[in-house]
Every structure is written in C-alpha cells, then in structure tokens.
Design a protein around this motif. Sequence first.
Motif, mmCIF file in Angstrom:
data_model
loop_
_atom_site.group_PDB
_atom_site.id
_atom_site.type_symbol
_atom_site.label_atom_id
_atom_site.label_comp_id
_atom_site.label_asym_id
_atom_site.label_seq_id
_atom_site.Cartn_x
_atom_site.Cartn_y
_atom_site.Cartn_z
ATOM 1 N N LEU A 148 23.163 61.159 34.410
ATOM 2 C CA LEU A 148 22.664 61.893 35.389
ATOM 3 C C LEU A 148 21.393 62.755 34.679
ATOM 4 O O LEU A 148 20.299 62.969 35.256
ATOM 5 C CB LEU A 148 23.463 62.774 35.709
ATOM 6 C CG LEU A 148 23.248 63.904 36.682
ATOM 7 C CD1 LEU A 148 22.557 63.371 38.001
ATOM 8 C CD2 LEU A 148 24.285 64.759 37.172
ATOM 9 N N GLN A 149 21.657 63.191 33.418
ATOM 10 C CA GLN A 149 20.537 63.993 32.736
ATOM 11 C C GLN A 149 19.028 63.173 32.446
ATOM 12 O O GLN A 149 18.138 63.799 32.303
ATOM 13 C CB GLN A 149 21.054 64.819 31.782
ATOM 14 C CG GLN A 149 21.943 65.613 32.121
ATOM 15 C CD GLN A 149 23.450 65.071 31.833
ATOM 16 O OE1 GLN A 149 23.404 63.740 31.666
ATOM 17 N NE2 GLN A 149 24.231 65.895 32.171
ATOM 18 N N GLN A 189 16.328 73.908 46.415
ATOM 19 C CA GLN A 189 17.833 73.818 47.086
ATOM 20 C C GLN A 189 18.690 74.658 46.327
ATOM 21 O O GLN A 189 19.537 75.079 46.744
ATOM 22 C CB GLN A 189 18.082 72.417 47.178
ATOM 23 C CG GLN A 189 19.223 72.107 48.232
ATOM 24 C CD GLN A 189 19.084 72.096 49.656
ATOM 25 O OE1 GLN A 189 19.174 73.183 50.202
ATOM 26 N NE2 GLN A 189 18.706 70.930 50.156
ATOM 27 N N GLU A 334 23.110 74.395 35.746
ATOM 28 C CA GLU A 334 24.157 73.616 36.447
ATOM 29 C C GLU A 334 23.901 73.536 37.963
ATOM 30 O O GLU A 334 24.176 72.432 38.536
ATOM 31 C CB GLU A 334 25.429 74.709 36.237
ATOM 32 C CG GLU A 334 26.695 73.560 36.796
ATOM 33 C CD GLU A 334 27.927 74.042 35.888
ATOM 34 O OE1 GLU A 334 28.679 73.319 35.875
ATOM 35 O OE2 GLU A 334 28.039 75.136 35.528
ATOM 36 N N GLN A 335 23.141 74.299 38.599
ATOM 37 C CA GLN A 335 23.085 74.294 39.982
ATOM 38 C C GLN A 335 21.949 73.162 40.508
ATOM 39 O O GLN A 335 22.046 72.325 41.227
ATOM 40 C CB GLN A 335 22.497 75.659 40.529
ATOM 41 C CG GLN A 335 23.546 76.854 40.603
ATOM 42 C CD GLN A 335 23.318 77.574 39.344
ATOM 43 O OE1 GLN A 335 23.353 77.091 38.385
ATOM 44 N NE2 GLN A 335 23.387 78.821 39.688
ATOM 45 N N GLU A 337 21.211 70.637 38.203
ATOM 46 C CA GLU A 337 21.897 69.348 37.877
ATOM 47 C C GLU A 337 22.729 68.770 39.009
ATOM 48 O O GLU A 337 22.710 67.753 39.318
ATOM 49 C CB GLU A 337 22.665 69.587 36.577
ATOM 50 C CG GLU A 337 23.270 68.356 36.016
ATOM 51 C CD GLU A 337 24.219 68.647 34.915
ATOM 52 O OE1 GLU A 337 24.855 69.594 34.636
ATOM 53 O OE2 GLU A 337 24.321 67.814 34.112
ATOM 54 N N GLN A 338 23.361 69.871 39.803
ATOM 55 C CA GLN A 338 24.289 69.352 40.928
ATOM 56 C C GLN A 338 23.573 68.883 41.943
ATOM 57 O O GLN A 338 23.649 67.718 42.607
ATOM 58 C CB GLN A 338 25.165 70.537 41.294
ATOM 59 C CG GLN A 338 26.246 70.191 42.433
ATOM 60 C CD GLN A 338 26.968 71.294 42.889
ATOM 61 O OE1 GLN A 338 26.682 72.263 42.599
ATOM 62 N NE2 GLN A 338 28.030 70.864 43.503
ATOM 63 N N GLN A 339 22.320 69.475 42.143
ATOM 64 C CA GLN A 339 21.362 69.116 43.122
ATOM 65 C C GLN A 339 20.651 67.648 42.880
ATOM 66 O O GLN A 339 20.697 66.897 43.828
ATOM 67 C CB GLN A 339 20.258 70.014 43.291
ATOM 68 C CG GLN A 339 20.803 71.364 44.225
ATOM 69 C CD GLN A 339 21.125 70.978 45.761
ATOM 70 O OE1 GLN A 339 20.664 70.162 46.308
ATOM 71 N NE2 GLN A 339 22.018 71.702 45.935
ATOM 72 N N TYR A 341 22.242 65.572 41.199
ATOM 73 C CA TYR A 341 23.427 64.587 41.459
ATOM 74 C C TYR A 341 23.563 64.194 43.023
ATOM 75 O O TYR A 341 23.393 63.062 43.306
ATOM 76 C CB TYR A 341 24.527 65.146 40.811
ATOM 77 C CG TYR A 341 25.666 64.297 41.100
ATOM 78 C CD1 TYR A 341 26.217 63.178 40.008
ATOM 79 C CD2 TYR A 341 26.865 64.540 42.041
ATOM 80 C CE1 TYR A 341 27.331 62.599 39.989
ATOM 81 C CE2 TYR A 341 27.863 63.735 42.100
ATOM 82 C CZ TYR A 341 28.293 62.741 41.127
ATOM 83 O OH TYR A 341 29.303 61.868 41.292
ATOM 84 N N ILE A 342 23.383 65.151 43.730
ATOM 85 C CA ILE A 342 23.330 64.900 45.248
ATOM 86 C C ILE A 342 22.349 64.079 45.924
ATOM 87 O O ILE A 342 22.781 63.312 46.658
ATOM 88 C CB ILE A 342 23.649 66.334 45.904
ATOM 89 C CG1 ILE A 342 25.048 66.890 45.498
ATOM 90 C CG2 ILE A 342 23.729 66.270 47.390
ATOM 91 C CD1 ILE A 342 25.206 68.486 45.852
ATOM 92 N N VAL A 343 21.134 64.616 45.295
ATOM 93 C CA VAL A 343 20.146 63.912 45.892
ATOM 94 C C VAL A 343 19.735 62.370 45.681
ATOM 95 O O VAL A 343 19.643 61.621 46.593
ATOM 96 C CB VAL A 343 18.906 64.731 45.628
ATOM 97 C CG1 VAL A 343 17.469 63.875 46.072
ATOM 98 C CG2 VAL A 343 18.882 66.070 46.389
ATOM 99 N N SER A 344 20.257 62.190 44.291
ATOM 100 C CA SER A 344 19.904 60.406 44.248
ATOM 101 C C SER A 344 20.626 60.024 42.953
ATOM 102 O O SER A 344 20.276 59.002 42.330
ATOM 103 C CB SER A 344 18.494 60.375 44.178
ATOM 104 O OG SER A 344 18.141 61.069 42.769
ATOM 105 N N LEU A 345 21.637 60.693 42.438
ATOM 106 C CA LEU A 345 22.532 60.455 41.281
ATOM 107 C C LEU A 345 21.437 60.324 39.955
ATOM 108 O O LEU A 345 20.489 60.938 40.110
ATOM 109 C CB LEU A 345 22.948 59.155 41.355
ATOM 110 C CG LEU A 345 24.316 58.981 42.343
ATOM 111 C CD1 LEU A 345 24.641 57.611 42.517
ATOM 112 C CD2 LEU A 345 25.477 59.912 42.295
ATOM 113 N N ASN A 346 21.484 59.481 39.162
ATOM 114 C CA ASN A 346 20.450 59.484 37.997
ATOM 115 C C ASN A 346 19.072 58.738 38.682
ATOM 116 O O ASN A 346 19.215 57.960 39.630
ATOM 117 C CB ASN A 346 21.070 58.693 36.850
ATOM 118 C CG ASN A 346 21.254 57.076 37.105
ATOM 119 O OD1 ASN A 346 21.876 56.781 38.191
ATOM 120 N ND2 ASN A 346 20.488 56.440 36.584
#
Lengths: 474, 474
Positions: A148-149, A189, A334-335, A337-339, A341-346
């Motif tokens: 993801l990162q 976001q 963290e916030q 990173e979560q966004q 993930y939600i928006v398009s994964l990696n």
Amino acid sequence: MAKKRYQIIAEELLLQIEQGRWHAGQKLPSLRSLADQKQVSISTVQQAYWLMERRGWVEAKNKSGFYVSSDAVLETQLPRKPGCKIIPCGLSQWRISLNSTNHDPDEIPHLFGRATPDLTLSSLNPLKKSLSRLARSANPISLGYGALQGVDSLRQQIARRMIDGGCKVLPQELIITSGCQEAICCALQAVTQPGDIVAFDSPTYYAIIQMIEAMGLQALEIPADPTTGISIGALQLAMEKWPIKVCVLTPNFGNPLGYLMPDEDKKKIIDLLNLHDVPLIEDDIYSDLDFRPGRPKAIKAFDTEDRVILCSSFSKSVVPGVRVGWVIPGRYFEQVEQQKYIVSLNSATLPQLAMAEFLEGGHYDRHIRRVKQLYAHRRDLVKDLIRKYFPKGTRISCPKGGLMLWVELPQSIDALKLSTAALKQGISIAPGPMFSVSDKYSHYFRFCYGSFDEIKDIAAVEKLGELAYGLSKL
Amino acid sequence: MAKKRYQIIAEELLLQIEQGRWHAGQKLPSLRSLADQKQVSISTVQQAYWLMERRGWVEAKNKSGFYVSSDAVLETQLPRKPGCKIIPCGLSQWRISLNSTNHDPDEIPHLFGRATPDLTLSSLNPLKKSLSRLARSANPISLGYGALQGVDSLRQQIARRMIDGGCKVLPQELIITSGCQEAICCALQAVTQPGDIVAFDSPTYYAIIQMIEAMGLQALEIPADPTTGISIGALQLAMEKWPIKVCVLTPNFGNPLGYLMPDEDKKKIIDLLNLHDVPLIEDDIYSDLDFRPGRPKAIKAFDTEDRVILCSSFSKSVVPGVRVGWVIPGRYFEQVEQQKYIVSLNSATLPQLAMAEFLEGGHYDRHIRRVKQLYAHRRDLVKDLIRKYFPKGTRISCPKGGLMLWVELPQSIDALKLSTAALKQGISIAPGPMFSVSDKYSHYFRFCYGSFDEIKDIAAVEKLGELAYGLSKL
C-alpha cells in the motif's frame, strides 16, 4: 544556452522592480551610469533595456530615458476581509475546467490550457527503457497488489531528494500515490469532515475547488500576491475569525500565479498553523522547476509540529502519464494511509520501479537541468509573444519557475469567451473563472508553456491575440 | 483436464443438495439405483460418493449407505429485520484488514488473505510484451495526461465483452479507472451525501465498509445466502422501512461468500430499485471467473432505467498490478466522471493500451480459459485440505467461480486469534470481522486460493488446521 551579459542585467533590474526598489513610472538609471556601475559597454546596457522594453517591463520615453512600465508586474491584490461561504461551483464549473484541459491533441493541437511538461525530450529515454525492461521481465510481485505504501527503492530516492527542499523525511514516512491529485484528495479527505472550512490562496488550482465542493466543505479564499504568494496578514485575520480546518497552499511556483513564497513567510505560516492547531496541505509539485540552480524550501522544512502534509509527484518534472506521486502526511500518516487504501488500494508497481531507476541513475538530475533552461526560455518567449500580439493593458506574471503564466486581460475582455473562441481555432487556454469561487478573474487566463513548440505554436499565440482584440471591441 | 464421469456425477449431486433437493441427514440413492439411473457402473458411482465424502458433502454410515452431511453446505442465514446504525468500524478495523492483506511475500510466504490471481502463468506473457514494447516506443501522448475517460481502444474492447454479461454498452458510456476500487469509490461518492444509508449484503467486501465509514455514511447489512446471495425478502423489507440511498452488491462470485445470484433474483432487485428510485453499485469483478463456460449475467443486464453503476477491473481476471478498471455509470455518468477527475485525474495510459492489445489479440480469452480450470481445481484441492486438517464442524462455501472460500469454524474458535497466530507462521488469512460491521463472523475466515501453490502451500494449510485445533481447545 549560457546567458548573455545584457540578459543578466535585465533580470537583475526586473528583480529590483519586483522587489519594489523601482516603482511603476519611475525613471531607471541612464545608459551611461548603469554602464559605469556594471562595468559594461553602453551598448550592452542598451540591449538590456531593449529586452526589458520588448517584455513590457520598461517604456522608452522620447529621448528622456527608460521608465518602469505601468503594467510591469501584476497588481498586488490587497488583503481584503475574506468571505466565507458554501462555494457555488458545481458541474458547470467543472465542465469548464474539463473543456479547458482535457483534449485530444489531434483535435486541439495548441494545448496551452493544461500544465503538461515537455514530453519529447531525449532525456526521458532512460525512463522509457527502464519501463520497457521492467515490464518484459515482470515478476509476480510487480504484477500483483504491491505494498500500500509503495515501492521501497522509490521511497528512499524521494526521501533523499526531499533534503534539497529542507525536509528530513524517512522513506517509511511517505506513501506513493497515483499522482499528486490523489495525494491531495486523500489528504483533504483525511483531515476534514463535511461542513469544515478550507482556506486557500486565490486564484488557486481549480481541482482544489472541485474537491472542496465534492466533499461538502466550505471554501475560504485568501488573497495572494503574484510575486510572494498568500497574504500572511489576511490569513492571520481569517484564522482568528473562522474555525479553519485546513489550509491548502502551493508555495513554490504554484498554480496559476507562479509565485515564490519567501522563506520568511513560510515560517510565519508554520507559526500560524501551530497557534491555531491547523494542518496544511502543501502542494510541492513545481518546486524542482526553479529556474535558478537548486530548489526553494518547502513550508514543511519549517514544520516544527509535523502538521504539514506534503503532496507531490513527477507529473510536472518528468511525465504525468505514469501517475507516480507521493504524500508525506506527518502526524496524519494513518488517516491518509487509510484514505489511499479506500480510494485505490496500492498504486501500480512497475512505474514506481522505473522511476526509482531514473532517480538512482542520475537521469532525473540531468533531465531537470535540461528542462529548467528550456522552460525559462519558453517563459520569456511566450511573454514576448503575448506582449507583441495582445491588446495594450494586458499584464503577465513573472514566475521564476514552473510551467505557466497568469495573464490579466484588459477588463472588458471576457476570458471565458476568449477560451470558447480559441477552442474553435484549435487552441486551449484555462480561463480565470476556473481558479476561484468568486467572479474576480473573469478577465484572466492561465497559459501553460511547458510543451510550447517554437515552430507550430507561435502563430497560435498571434491568433489568440487577434481573438482578444476582437473581444475587446465588443 | 476433462472431467471424469464420476466427478460429473458428484457435482450433479452437489448441485441438487445445494438446490435443496436433498437435505442434511437425508439418505442418498443406493449405488445400484444411481448406477442404473446414470447408466454407469457401480464402481463409478462409488467413486463419486467417495469423492463427495472426501469433500465432506456426504457421510458413509456403516453399510446402510451414503447420507448428506450435516455440514455439507453453509447454513443459510435467515432474513432478519435489518438494523441501521452508524457503523463502529474505525482505524482499528481497517488495521486488521491491512494486516490481513498487505504483506510482503518475503515476510509472509503463504498469502491466503488476499484475493490475488495467479501471476506466474505463461498466458500473461503477451501482456508483458505489449507493455514492454509500448513503453519503449512511448510517444508524448501516452506519456502525457491522457483523456479523463480513458483510452478508446480499451473502452471498445470492454464494451464488446460486456455483451457476454448481457449488457449493451457503448464505449463512450464507460470510464477507465485505476482498478475496481477507484471505480466503486467514485461511484459511492457520486451518489451519496454524508449521513445517507447504504445497503449491502453481509458478509461483504471490507473496503465497502471502510468507504462507508470514511464518507460519513450509514451501513445497513442485509443477510445473504451463501449460494444465492442477498435475501430479496430482507432487502425488500429494508427498502420499505429505511430511506436507502444506494445498494452495493457483487452478484457473481462475490467477496467473501462467492455466491451466484440467480437471474430471477437479479430481475427482482431491478424491480425494487425502480420502485424505490435507488441506484445500485454492482461489483462485476469476478464474473469472468465462472468455472462453467461463459459468464453469468450482470444485474445491469436487467436494468431498465439505467440506474446500475457497474464497476469492474482486470485485477482478478488478469493482473492487479497494472491497475486497470472501469465504471459504467449509466444515468450517473457526469457525477461519476467528476469524481474520477477529482480523485486522480486520468489513469495511466500505457497499461490501458497494453490491456487493449491483450484483449484484441485473443490473449485474454485464452488466459481466462486457462485460469478457470486452474481455479476450479484449486478450489477443490483447498476444500479437501481444509476438510482434512481442520477441526470437525468446520464448514466451507461452494463457490462456482472466483478466487475464494468462506470458511466457518466451530463457534469456539476466534478467527482473529487464528489470523494473528497464523501470521507468526508466515500465513495470512482474512478473518471474518473484516467483512461486517456486526460481530457475527468472529469464527469465520476467507481463504483465497487464486495463487495457491500445490508444492509450497499444502503444509501451510495443515499448519493452519493445527492452529485452529489448538484454539478450539482453549
């Protein structure tokens, strides 16, 4: 393309004008006195003044000498009491943005509306080669869902480069995104809830306005100076008056003004953020396109409380097509990173690996050196053309980096009408109303010179000037 | 890998069990009567029963014959009155999801937690070659900002393929996205405002839950049957009772249940949507992985009022690493297009061109034929292994397509604990609590067999079973 002596003198004088040493209408030193002072010939000084005259910075008055032109630089927008309102932009405003930037080059051959870098340079070849080789030998890991990162080697390279911007960042403190747009979208976001107030400079990058609208946020426009950027005084007043949730700024060669915020102002902004406990989303995308050697510092360089979320990408410095950007979220890691993930994964792995090789191999530095020269030259060329072909009273920004000019037309000329008429001639520009929720930029437009072609595009600027003349007579 | 006669008979019987013709505990036909009926030898029927016994579908009772196993199929979750609440999932739940899916294969060699297809197949080579060739010869257009809607040739190919799913779509009616996740995210953002209620089947794809939370929406879980999908009755009740703003469903081999919704139910859903004026976000990502020839119809095939937003990608059917997905927004085209613009501008061009060539050249069809056989085989293999190594009472879903099994453990076994223990052994699974806002899946987990390796992964399933045994004794 080493600069000639007269060019250097002209630029020094321009800097002094911009810094307020010489005011509009003021007489500049005589040829002889400047020649003595600079230890050059009178003809060199004359060439410098002629260059400045061509660019519209000075005016020659019959035999009495050279004077600072009344429209040498864009007028500073004085700090006003900022208004706060739910912004009215909607699908129609978005449609204007799209019409001005999203074109097929076959249909619209003169794309001055979109901030695209030059994509024809041979200094990009190492990137293509890396991409090609990596794709051919792609292993399951690079074809799969990546981390993801993002890819470690690229994060290392970016972290290393951020030092030039004054930022000490560890590779694991940044997240690769699909371009800077995704970085900004995730950041915004992550730190807002619907109804929150977002402060940004005016005029600003139009997608910020559209994000604010789409997320149900409220827009607060803060006036900005075309040379030094957002008015610190106005921002301070606004932060005292309104519960601003986040600021969004592009301090270096930002879109569309191209201003360069002084380091002193960057520090003051950090002080304000700390005082009011507000995060900043900093768009750092143009910083490597400083026409001088090196790059200016990011606001994040002065960040004492880790509250700046720095967003950037290679879309302006290298190519946008690979969609490789990054975000350094600071305390909001963290916030954000979560966004992401939600928006398009990696984000896609292969372009990240290729870009890492481009940086590791020194190709990025070589490319940047090349484009800085090129864009500085194109800025001057296009400014000269606009001076030459546009109606009297047209004024142009003086960016010291980046890809674009901000052009103020005589007030009677409607930039939206100019844009519509230009599209019919195969020319795109970005009209002023895209860059604000208010109506104050109706006679402005943005002109992007990044991919300006000296052979095929000059006549298009002439045509654009003709259209502007036509509209001024209506 | 043509199926043997006994395998076909076993599957026919399983289908009858799933359709309710034979109930748990009921005696199946005797060897002789079934052999007569099917016109095969008694030993063929015996092989069929033994296969079913190995898979845990039937039980042999001492000499009296074969009976339908009490845990042959997952229990249907009876429709209950659905609750509606702001969902409690937050960063910690998201962290579980990330821990279960986002791993470096070097650290966690047995990645059963993530729905990754097989990325080692030679049928992917034409895609790598296209990518490589296109990158080497990349022109400025493919390196620049592409069209927001995506590459025309790819949109044509996808539109053509959508016919197999019963959908007549024009290329210009679809937008290319960076994977299916971005498609769903844009769709959900486009049709909701904070506070709106979103209905979805339970258990569901965890990222849906996280999107709902991040966008400030309210979650409404509707019970689903592991074979046929969302309870139409429960959905009907819910739509009468609550102002549902949008439904999100994966009717074909969805995540995690793998059910296949009957066409009749798909029609009923369209009727409900029309009656209540509600859009549907349909995740079509697994449909091409039907283990039978062809693919099932999309709900969109029955859409009479253009209110289904179909989202999909090549991430499950080909490779996720190129991040190529699409959305067919129907009547919500403009809103979804705007979201796509805001979130990340256009998607990368080169992977789109490569994927278009993969489809045009017939490579996609060949690849799909290959993986369907492979995944059907792996489903059976992994089911057998779980039967063999897991505690008595473990029950497994019977997906007829897709990449995953949904496993119900004996109630005393905490799937989160199993997941944590497994990670320490280099094994990832996706624990049940990820898939719901309620706590009803604490003893379930998802097992993805898409990239299951018969050499290196079998011992890992045995290990996982041992860990489950250990936890059942606590």
